[in-house]
Design an enzyme around this catalytic site. Structure first.
Site, PDB file in Angstrom:
ATOM      1  N   ALA A  66       0.829  -1.199   0.000  1.00  0.00           N
ATOM      2  CA  ALA A  66       0.000   0.000   0.000  1.00  0.00           C
ATOM      3  C   ALA A  66       0.867   1.253   0.000  1.00  0.00           C
ATOM      4  O   ALA A  66       1.999   1.256   0.498  1.00  0.00           O
ATOM      5  CB  ALA A  66      -0.917  -0.002   1.217  1.00  0.00           C
ATOM      6  N   GLY A 117       1.318  -5.761   0.847  1.00  0.00           N
ATOM      7  CA  GLY A 117       0.313  -5.871  -0.198  1.00  0.00           C
ATOM      8  C   GLY A 117       0.816  -6.557  -1.451  1.00  0.00           C
ATOM      9  O   GLY A 117       0.043  -7.186  -2.177  1.00  0.00           O
ATOM     10  N   GLU A 120       0.301 -10.054  -0.857  1.00  0.00           N
ATOM     11  CA  GLU A 120      -1.131 -10.355  -0.904  1.00  0.00           C
ATOM     12  C   GLU A 120      -1.628 -10.477  -2.344  1.00  0.00           C
ATOM     13  O   GLU A 120      -2.458 -11.332  -2.651  1.00  0.00           O
ATOM     14  CB  GLU A 120      -1.902  -9.290  -0.141  1.00  0.00           C
ATOM     15  CG  GLU A 120      -1.663  -9.375   1.368  1.00  0.00           C
ATOM     16  CD  GLU A 120      -2.369  -8.293   2.147  1.00  0.00           C
ATOM     17  OE1 GLU A 120      -3.317  -8.620   2.881  1.00  0.00           O
ATOM     18  OE2 GLU A 120      -1.968  -7.115   2.031  1.00  0.00           O
ATOM     19  N   GLU A 139       3.225  -6.495   7.577  1.00  0.00           N
ATOM     20  CA  GLU A 139       2.450  -5.393   8.137  1.00  0.00           C
ATOM     21  C   GLU A 139       2.570  -5.247   9.654  1.00  0.00           C
ATOM     22  O   GLU A 139       2.535  -4.126  10.176  1.00  0.00           O
ATOM     23  CB  GLU A 139       0.965  -5.557   7.757  1.00  0.00           C
ATOM     24  CG  GLU A 139       0.657  -5.315   6.296  1.00  0.00           C
ATOM     25  CD  GLU A 139       0.785  -6.567   5.436  1.00  0.00           C
ATOM     26  OE1 GLU A 139       0.299  -6.553   4.291  1.00  0.00           O
ATOM     27  OE2 GLU A 139       1.379  -7.581   5.925  1.00  0.00           O
TER      28      GLU A 139
END
Length: 265
Positions: A66, A117, A120, A139
């Site tokens: 992110a 991310g 992910e 994270e």
């Protein structure tokens, strides 16, 4: 269709490459998510596209995660607004889930760091081929948790114990470490990443990709109650007979030949 943060390269045998190019570090921004969703729509609806590969134009990073600066800048607007924060998490989950549920094989060609991310997004793909960099859900080291589906996908892929260990410790895995635990499917050199990914993608593309899409839906159903999975599997099995692929596969079987699914189109 034009894109700002990705390029689409249609190659031989119906293999389409999505090349992420969102300088300076391929951070996950709203524009990138919009482009990825539009690409999923475009390539998913195109019958000439049989396999999708996601990779990066960045030399060192697959996807950085992110956009943390943007999150900090916009954080004040969500102060005391839990629903707004939930909405941002759901936004990323839904974007990545488009590829997880796309009824075509999707391969992540990881050519650099895939942290947070970025990991992910890779987890939302069916296969992960990695050449360099590190991968992991990092994270918690920032006081956050994976919010784009990572806690769910890593647990289902690796099991609860290993996922808990990796998420709690924010471990950054080298390619070979990731291969040993099953986080990635194959490790290669940077020089051979495109070549080996292409060979695997074309191998899939020559197969019964419509059946693969239906199998993919049934495999996802295995994550719920087995009775529900049986129902989805049965209906998916029935739908294979509407694709035309069984006629090709069964005919080749009885003739003792290799089925030519690609040439039969």
């Amino acid at each position: 269709m034009s894109y700002e943060t990705i390029q689409i390269d249609r190659r031989d045998k119906g293999v389409a490459w999505i090349i992420i190019d969102n300088p300076p570090a391929n951070a996950i921004s709203e524009k990138l998510m919009t482009d990825l969703e539009q690409a999923a729509d475009e390539l998913g609806a195109d019958p000439s596209v049989r396999v999708i590969v996601i990779t990066s134009a960045h030399e060192k990073t697959f996807v950085a995660g992110a956009d943390l600066k943007a999150m900090i800048q916009s954080g004040s607007q969500y102060a005391g607004n839990e629903a707004g924060i939930v909405q941002q998490s759901v936004r990323m989950q839904q974007c990545f889930n488009r590829f997880a549920t796309l009824p075509k094989p999707v391969i992540a060609a990881i050519n650099g760091h895939a942290l947070g991310g970025g990991c992910e997004l890779a987890l939302a793909c069916d296969f992960r081929i990695m050449s360099k960099g590190k991968i992991g859900l990092t994270e918690v080291s920032l006081g956050l948790i994976p919010g784009a589906g990572g806690t769910q996908r890593m647990t289902r892929l690796l099991g609860r114990a290993k996922a808990t260990e990796l998420i709690f410790t924010s471990k950054r895995l080298e390619p070979e470490e990731a291969l040993q635990i099953g986080l990635v499917n194959k490790v290669t050199t940077p020089e051979k990443l495109v070549e080996e990914t292409t060979a695997f993608a074309e191998q899939l593309a020559e197969g019964a990709v419509k059946a693969m899409g239906l199998a993919k839906r049934s495999i996802h159903a295995a994550e719920g109650p087995v009775e529900d999975g049986f129902i989805i599997e049965a209906h998916s099995f029935a739908q294979t007979f509407k694709t035309g692929e069984p006629a090709v596969g069964l005919d080749a079987f009885f003739q003792k030949k290799k089925p030519q699914f690609l040439r039969s189109l």
